[in-house]
Design a protein around this motif. Structure first.
Motif, PDB file in Angstrom:
ATOM      1  N   PHE A  23      27.495  42.338  38.418  1.00  0.00           N
ATOM      2  CA  PHE A  23      28.046  41.006  38.611  1.00  0.00           C
ATOM      3  C   PHE A  23      27.420  40.349  39.832  1.00  0.00           C
ATOM      4  CE2 PHE A  23      31.154  43.071  35.993  1.00  0.00           C
ATOM      5  CZ  PHE A  23      31.531  42.062  35.115  1.00  0.00           C
ATOM      6  N   LEU A  24      27.156  39.057  39.705  1.00  0.00           N
ATOM      7  CA  LEU A  24      26.630  38.276  40.814  1.00  0.00           C
ATOM      8  C   LEU A  24      27.781  37.902  41.738  1.00  0.00           C
ATOM      9  CD1 LEU A  24      24.324  36.725  42.209  1.00  0.00           C
ATOM     10  CD2 LEU A  24      24.841  34.793  40.682  1.00  0.00           C
ATOM     11  N   LEU A  25      27.706  38.383  42.971  1.00  0.00           N
ATOM     12  CA  LEU A  25      28.711  38.079  43.985  1.00  0.00           C
ATOM     13  C   LEU A  25      28.016  37.580  45.236  1.00  0.00           C
ATOM     14  CD1 LEU A  25      30.960  41.237  43.541  1.00  0.00           C
ATOM     15  CD2 LEU A  25      31.417  38.938  42.693  1.00  0.00           C
ATOM     16  N   VAL A  26      28.773  36.927  46.082  1.00  0.00           N
ATOM     17  CA  VAL A  26      28.241  36.520  47.374  1.00  0.00           C
ATOM     18  C   VAL A  26      28.973  37.295  48.456  1.00  0.00           C
ATOM     19  CG1 VAL A  26      27.469  34.232  46.667  1.00  0.00           C
ATOM     20  CG2 VAL A  26      29.769  34.508  47.524  1.00  0.00           C
ATOM     21  N   GLU A  27      28.201  37.747  49.420  1.00  0.00           N
ATOM     22  CA  GLU A  27      28.768  38.355  50.621  1.00  0.00           C
ATOM     23  C   GLU A  27      28.804  37.242  51.658  1.00  0.00           C
ATOM     24  OE1 GLU A  27      28.080  42.395  53.228  1.00  0.00           O
ATOM     25  OE2 GLU A  27      26.381  41.526  52.155  1.00  0.00           O
ATOM     26  N   GLU A  28      29.991  36.970  52.197  1.00  0.00           N
ATOM     27  CA  GLU A  28      30.133  35.799  53.050  1.00  0.00           C
ATOM     28  C   GLU A  28      31.041  36.061  54.245  1.00  0.00           C
ATOM     29  OE1 GLU A  28      31.921  32.612  50.772  1.00  0.00           O
ATOM     30  OE2 GLU A  28      33.426  33.944  49.937  1.00  0.00           O
ATOM     31  N   ALA A 109      24.403  36.906  51.786  1.00  0.00           N
ATOM     32  CA  ALA A 109      23.451  37.206  50.716  1.00  0.00           C
ATOM     33  C   ALA A 109      24.143  37.167  49.361  1.00  0.00           C
ATOM     34  CB  ALA A 109      22.837  38.592  50.919  1.00  0.00           C
ATOM     35  N   ALA A 110      23.334  36.965  48.338  1.00  0.00           N
ATOM     36  CA  ALA A 110      23.795  37.148  46.959  1.00  0.00           C
ATOM     37  C   ALA A 110      23.593  38.621  46.631  1.00  0.00           C
ATOM     38  CB  ALA A 110      22.995  36.274  46.007  1.00  0.00           C
TER      39      ALA A 110
END
Length: 154
Positions: A23-28, A109-110
């Motif tokens: 799954f495409l997630l963002v670390e933020e 990052a993605a």
């Protein structure tokens, strides 16, 4: 005359994208520390809801996203305030990637993560909506995009 403020939920969009089991997630960066989220953000005045999810995905990941179905509408109150998020989550496909694009402020990052890795530590998720959207996606839940109707003012 003083007008009272009218309560309104915060309308947001999110993209749920799966590719080869990841799954495409963002670390933020968030007020609560570094968290994982789907590419997501606020629906802005003057844009369609589908354009909002395309824009947010591109801004946060560099990936071009094309929604193909509505995954669901999620209501999530913040436990520490009167803020309530109304999230429109969309399923779709990646149609391109701009690896040179600068990502939104706060995005580290993605990341492409398998379900178990993404959900291993619930405290690492931006909100419970992240895991709920992944589980709903994996269950096969989908609604046609024509469920969303834009009705002109007038």
């Amino acid at each position: 005359m003083v007008r009272e403020l009218q309560w309104k939920p915060n309308a947001t969009v999110a993209a749920v994208v799966e590719r080869d089991g990841e799954f495409l997630l963002v670390e933020e960066h968030t007020e609560a520390g570094v968290r994982l989220n789907q590419p997501a953000g606020h629906w802005e005045h003057g844009e369609s809801i589908l354009d909002a999810v395309r824009r947010e995905t591109l801004e946060e990941t560099g990936y071009h996203f094309e929604p193909t179905a509505l995954l669901g509408v999620y209501v999530s109150p913040r436990p520490d305030s009167e803020v309530v998020y109304l999230r429109f989550a969309f399923v779709g496909q990646i149609t391109g990637h701009d690896s040179q694009r600068a990502l939104d402020a706060g995005i580290i990052a993605a990341r492409w993560l398998r379900r178990d890795a993404a959900l291993a530590d619930p405290a690492r998720l931006r909100s419970p909506m992240v895991s709920r959207c992944i589980e709903d996606y994996l269950s096969g839940q989908r609604y046609p995009l024509d469920l969303i109707r834009a009705v002109p003012a007038g």
